[in-house]
Design a protein around this motif. Structure first.
Motif, PDB file in Angstrom:
ATOM      1  N   GLY A  44     -23.908  10.733 -54.653  1.00 47.47           N
ATOM      2  CA  GLY A  44     -23.151  10.650 -56.051  1.00 47.47           C
ATOM      3  C   GLY A  44     -23.239   9.134 -56.571  1.00 47.47           C
ATOM      4  O   GLY A  44     -23.562   8.898 -57.539  1.00 47.47           O
ATOM      5  N   TRP A  45     -23.203   8.275 -55.552  1.00 46.59           N
ATOM      6  CA  TRP A  45     -23.028   6.816 -56.028  1.00 46.59           C
ATOM      7  C   TRP A  45     -24.427   6.500 -56.291  1.00 46.59           C
ATOM      8  O   TRP A  45     -24.517   5.443 -57.610  1.00 46.59           O
ATOM      9  CB  TRP A  45     -22.542   5.987 -54.822  1.00 46.59           C
ATOM     10  N   VAL A  46     -25.681   6.838 -55.804  1.00 43.43           N
ATOM     11  CA  VAL A  46     -27.051   6.646 -56.343  1.00 43.43           C
ATOM     12  C   VAL A  46     -27.019   7.402 -57.922  1.00 43.43           C
ATOM     13  O   VAL A  46     -27.642   6.582 -58.505  1.00 43.43           O
ATOM     14  CB  VAL A  46     -27.801   7.055 -55.239  1.00 43.43           C
ATOM     15  N   GLN A  47     -26.751   8.315 -57.876  1.00 44.55           N
ATOM     16  CA  GLN A  47     -26.816   9.019 -59.387  1.00 44.55           C
ATOM     17  C   GLN A  47     -26.095   8.391 -60.311  1.00 44.55           C
ATOM     18  O   GLN A  47     -26.440   8.262 -61.379  1.00 44.55           O
ATOM     19  CB  GLN A  47     -26.380  10.719 -59.092  1.00 44.55           C
ATOM     20  N   THR A  48     -25.002   7.742 -59.744  1.00 42.02           N
ATOM     21  CA  THR A  48     -24.046   7.076 -60.810  1.00 42.02           C
ATOM     22  C   THR A  48     -24.834   6.027 -61.421  1.00 42.02           C
ATOM     23  O   THR A  48     -24.744   5.558 -62.475  1.00 42.02           O
ATOM     24  CB  THR A  48     -22.648   6.732 -60.217  1.00 42.02           C
ATOM     25  N   ILE A  49     -25.374   5.153 -60.480  1.00 44.58           N
ATOM     26  CA  ILE A  49     -26.256   3.956 -60.716  1.00 44.58           C
ATOM     27  C   ILE A  49     -27.398   4.386 -61.773  1.00 44.58           C
ATOM     28  O   ILE A  49     -27.588   3.906 -62.857  1.00 44.58           O
ATOM     29  CB  ILE A  49     -26.865   3.275 -59.366  1.00 44.58           C
ATOM     30  N   LYS A  50     -27.945   5.679 -61.487  1.00 43.71           N
ATOM     31  CA  LYS A  50     -28.870   6.082 -62.240  1.00 43.71           C
ATOM     32  C   LYS A  50     -28.521   6.275 -64.034  1.00 43.71           C
ATOM     33  O   LYS A  50     -29.165   5.951 -64.841  1.00 43.71           O
ATOM     34  CB  LYS A  50     -29.701   7.426 -61.693  1.00 43.71           C
ATOM     35  N   VAL A  51     -27.366   6.988 -63.806  1.00 41.91           N
ATOM     36  CA  VAL A  51     -26.556   7.219 -65.102  1.00 41.91           C
ATOM     37  C   VAL A  51     -26.355   6.050 -65.839  1.00 41.91           C
ATOM     38  O   VAL A  51     -26.663   5.830 -67.128  1.00 41.91           O
ATOM     39  CB  VAL A  51     -25.485   8.229 -64.783  1.00 41.91           C
ATOM     40  N   ALA A  52     -25.819   4.985 -65.208  1.00 43.40           N
ATOM     41  CA  ALA A  52     -25.565   3.807 -65.882  1.00 43.40           C
ATOM     42  C   ALA A  52     -26.722   2.983 -66.144  1.00 43.40           C
ATOM     43  O   ALA A  52     -26.666   2.356 -67.402  1.00 43.40           O
ATOM     44  CB  ALA A  52     -24.792   2.898 -64.647  1.00 43.40           C
ATOM     45  N   ASP A  53     -27.785   3.219 -65.449  1.00 34.86           N
ATOM     46  CA  ASP A  53     -29.183   2.728 -66.006  1.00 34.86           C
ATOM     47  C   ASP A  53     -29.579   3.166 -67.287  1.00 34.86           C
ATOM     48  O   ASP A  53     -30.062   2.446 -68.472  1.00 34.86           O
ATOM     49  CB  ASP A  53     -30.251   2.813 -64.874  1.00 34.86           C
ATOM     50  N   ILE A  54     -29.336   4.669 -67.290  1.00 35.62           N
ATOM     51  CA  ILE A  54     -29.675   5.461 -68.593  1.00 35.62           C
ATOM     52  C   ILE A  54     -28.778   5.133 -69.909  1.00 35.62           C
ATOM     53  O   ILE A  54     -29.356   4.509 -70.823  1.00 35.62           O
ATOM     54  CB  ILE A  54     -29.251   6.826 -68.626  1.00 35.62           C
ATOM     55  N   ILE A  55     -27.638   4.710 -69.527  1.00 31.48           N
ATOM     56  CA  ILE A  55     -26.635   4.229 -70.754  1.00 31.48           C
ATOM     57  C   ILE A  55     -27.322   2.839 -71.109  1.00 31.48           C
ATOM     58  O   ILE A  55     -27.258   2.360 -72.404  1.00 31.48           O
ATOM     59  CB  ILE A  55     -25.243   4.061 -70.144  1.00 31.48           C
ATOM     60  N   SER A  56     -27.609   1.746 -70.188  1.00 36.14           N
ATOM     61  CA  SER A  56     -28.017   0.521 -70.437  1.00 36.14           C
ATOM     62  C   SER A  56     -29.020   0.540 -71.106  1.00 36.14           C
ATOM     63  O   SER A  56     -29.398  -0.269 -72.365  1.00 36.14           O
ATOM     64  CB  SER A  56     -28.138  -0.207 -69.236  1.00 36.14           C
ATOM     65  N   ASN A  57     -30.099   1.517 -70.815  1.00 37.02           N
ATOM     66  CA  ASN A  57     -31.462   1.574 -71.300  1.00 37.02           C
ATOM     67  C   ASN A  57     -31.578   2.122 -72.875  1.00 37.02           C
ATOM     68  O   ASN A  57     -32.563   1.900 -73.787  1.00 37.02           O
ATOM     69  CB  ASN A  57     -32.604   2.119 -70.627  1.00 37.02           C
ATOM     70  N   THR A  58     -30.512   2.950 -73.160  1.00 41.68           N
ATOM     71  CA  THR A  58     -30.786   3.770 -74.437  1.00 41.68           C
ATOM     72  C   THR A  58     -30.560   2.987 -75.711  1.00 41.68           C
ATOM     73  O   THR A  58     -31.489   3.214 -76.605  1.00 41.68           O
ATOM     74  CB  THR A  58     -29.583   4.671 -74.791  1.00 41.68           C
ATOM     75  N   GLY A  59     -29.842   1.938 -75.900  1.00 46.42           N
ATOM     76  CA  GLY A  59     -29.669   0.954 -76.711  1.00 46.42           C
ATOM     77  C   GLY A  59     -30.949   0.352 -77.004  1.00 46.42           C
ATOM     78  O   GLY A  59     -31.770   0.196 -78.133  1.00 46.42           O
ATOM     79  N   SER A  60     -31.575  -0.306 -76.012  1.00 44.98           N
ATOM     80  CA  SER A  60     -32.754  -1.377 -76.077  1.00 44.98           C
ATOM     81  C   SER A  60     -33.946  -0.418 -76.406  1.00 44.98           C
ATOM     82  O   SER A  60     -34.787  -0.959 -77.024  1.00 44.98           O
ATOM     83  CB  SER A  60     -32.756  -2.013 -74.887  1.00 44.98           C
TER      84      SER A  60
END
Length: 105
Positions: A44-60
């Motif tokens: 789960g903690w790795v999946q959370t990193i991936k989700v945070a990455d998605i959030i970070s990348n959507t705007g850019s």
């Protein structure tokens, strides 16, 4: 190498790097499908990193390449259901971002 990463940064960082590295081969659709399957098996903690990455990348992604963004958001909408063990709040934020984006041409 995985051993070098673990030696210098520890076991957990090694797990994260290997879990988040896209090493799949094939055309883009095949690679993304295999990536979803790989990420579904991660902690789960790795999946959370991936989700945070998605959030970070959507705007850019929207700001810099609206043509690619359409494919990117579609891929993320396919990925998010596989990340069931990620932080629920971050999953909710990610879903809102990839679902509410309107692509204009």
């Amino acid at each position: 190498s995985p051993e070098e990463i673990e030696k210098h940064f520890g076991f957990q960082v090694s797990v994260a790097v290997l879990s988040l590295s896209d090493l799949e081969v094939g055309d883009r659709d095949t690679r993304k499908k295999l990536s979803r399957q790989r990420l579904a098996k991660t902690p789960g903690w790795v999946q959370t990193i991936k989700v945070a990455d998605i959030i970070s990348n959507t705007g850019s992604t929207m700001n810099h390449d609206s043509v690619f963004a359409e494919k990117y958001f579609a891929e993320k909408r396919l990925l998010l259901p596989w990340l069931k063990d990620a932080n629920p709040h971050l999953l909710e934020v990610a879903w809102k971002q990839v679902s509410q984006v309107k692509i204009t041409k």
